[in-house]
Each structure stands twice: as C-alpha cells, then as structure tokens.
Design a protein around this motif. Structure first.
Motif, PDB file in Angstrom:
ATOM      1  N   GLN A   1      39.221   8.923  66.707  1.00 56.10           N
ATOM      2  CA  GLN A   1      38.396  10.019  67.189  1.00 56.10           C
ATOM      3  C   GLN A   1      37.362   9.489  68.183  1.00 56.10           C
ATOM      4  O   GLN A   1      37.092   8.303  68.229  1.00 56.10           O
ATOM      5  N   VAL A   2      36.796  10.415  68.946  1.00 57.37           N
ATOM      6  CA  VAL A   2      35.806  10.050  69.955  1.00 57.37           C
ATOM      7  C   VAL A   2      34.501   9.635  69.288  1.00 57.37           C
ATOM      8  O   VAL A   2      34.024  10.290  68.357  1.00 57.37           O
ATOM      9  N   GLN A   3      33.963   8.522  69.776  1.00 59.39           N
ATOM     10  CA  GLN A   3      32.646   8.074  69.321  1.00 59.39           C
ATOM     11  C   GLN A   3      31.821   7.619  70.502  1.00 59.39           C
ATOM     12  O   GLN A   3      32.312   6.907  71.378  1.00 59.39           O
ATOM     13  N   LEU A   4      30.577   8.042  70.523  1.00 57.82           N
ATOM     14  CA  LEU A   4      29.570   7.557  71.464  1.00 57.82           C
ATOM     15  C   LEU A   4      28.389   7.111  70.623  1.00 57.82           C
ATOM     16  O   LEU A   4      27.763   7.933  69.962  1.00 57.82           O
ATOM     17  N   VAL A   5      28.106   5.818  70.632  1.00 55.89           N
ATOM     18  CA  VAL A   5      27.072   5.265  69.773  1.00 55.89           C
ATOM     19  C   VAL A   5      25.978   4.650  70.628  1.00 55.89           C
ATOM     20  O   VAL A   5      26.181   3.614  71.271  1.00 55.89           O
ATOM     21  N   GLU A   6      24.806   5.296  70.610  1.00 57.87           N
ATOM     22  CA  GLU A   6      23.675   4.807  71.397  1.00 57.87           C
ATOM     23  C   GLU A   6      22.884   3.772  70.600  1.00 57.87           C
ATOM     24  O   GLU A   6      22.821   3.826  69.368  1.00 57.87           O
TER      25      GLU A   6
END
Length: 116
Positions: A1-6
């Motif tokens: 799945q899509v993940q964007l981790v700042e």
C-alpha cells in the motif's frame, strides 16, 4: 500500500534551520509530482513547494529564497530544507504525492515549531 512517512520536524529558534524528509513507497515515485503543504494553527492547509517528476520546482511567495525542495528518485525520498525560519512558519507540514494516474496521497504530517 501507499505510504508517505515524514520526519525531521521539531522545535527551533527563529533564524534556525530544519530539514524535512518524506520516505515514499507503494507507487511510482519517479514519475510523480511531490509537494510539501503546511497547516498553521487555526488556518487552512496551504501549498509550500512542489517538485515535478522532471525536477522543476515552485514555491509559495512566503518561503521563496528560504526553503528548498529536492528529491532522490533512487531513495524514493523528497526533502524540504528550511532556512531562516520564522515564527509564522510554525505549522504541521504534510508530504503529498500526485501520480500519473491522478491519485493524490498524503503523509501523516510532522510538526514544526519556530519560537524563541
């Protein structure tokens, strides 16, 4: 799945610097436009900077000359270097991806606080 981790947010004094990172996965990063948005307390979310798949950049007038957006397509990471920070830069900063398939993805946000 899509993940964007700042990551990279925190507290800093006026005039200081921070570097935000956003690690992306689950979509074709290299062909996606990547952006940083921010939401100051009590205000609406606003666009800070964008970098296209080809590397072109655009900035909000309020951060021009102080912030730099960059990307590492090998590491699937986008960065926001923030210099000469001001109290009005205080906000939750969000990473955003806009893909060739017109999908729009968001990270969970990272807090930046600029205060003396």
């Amino acid at each position: 799945q899509v993940q964007l981790v700042e990551s990279g947010g925190g507290s800093v004094q006026p005039g200081g610097s921070l570097r935000l990172s956003c690690a992306a996965s689950g979509f074709t990063f290299s062909s996606s436009a990547m952006s940083w948005y921010r939401q100051p307390p009590g205000k609406e979310r606003e666009l800070v900077a964008t970098i296209s798949a080809g590397g072109s950049t655009n900035y909000a007038d309020s951060v021009k000359g102080r912030f730099t957006i960059s990307r590492d397509n090998h590491g699937n990471t986008v960065y926001l270097q923030m210099n000469s920070l001001k109290p009005e830069d205080t906000a939750v900063y969000y990473c955003n991806a806009f893909t060739l398939g017109w999908n729009n993805y968001w990270g969970q946000g990272t807090q930046v606080t600029v205060s003396s």
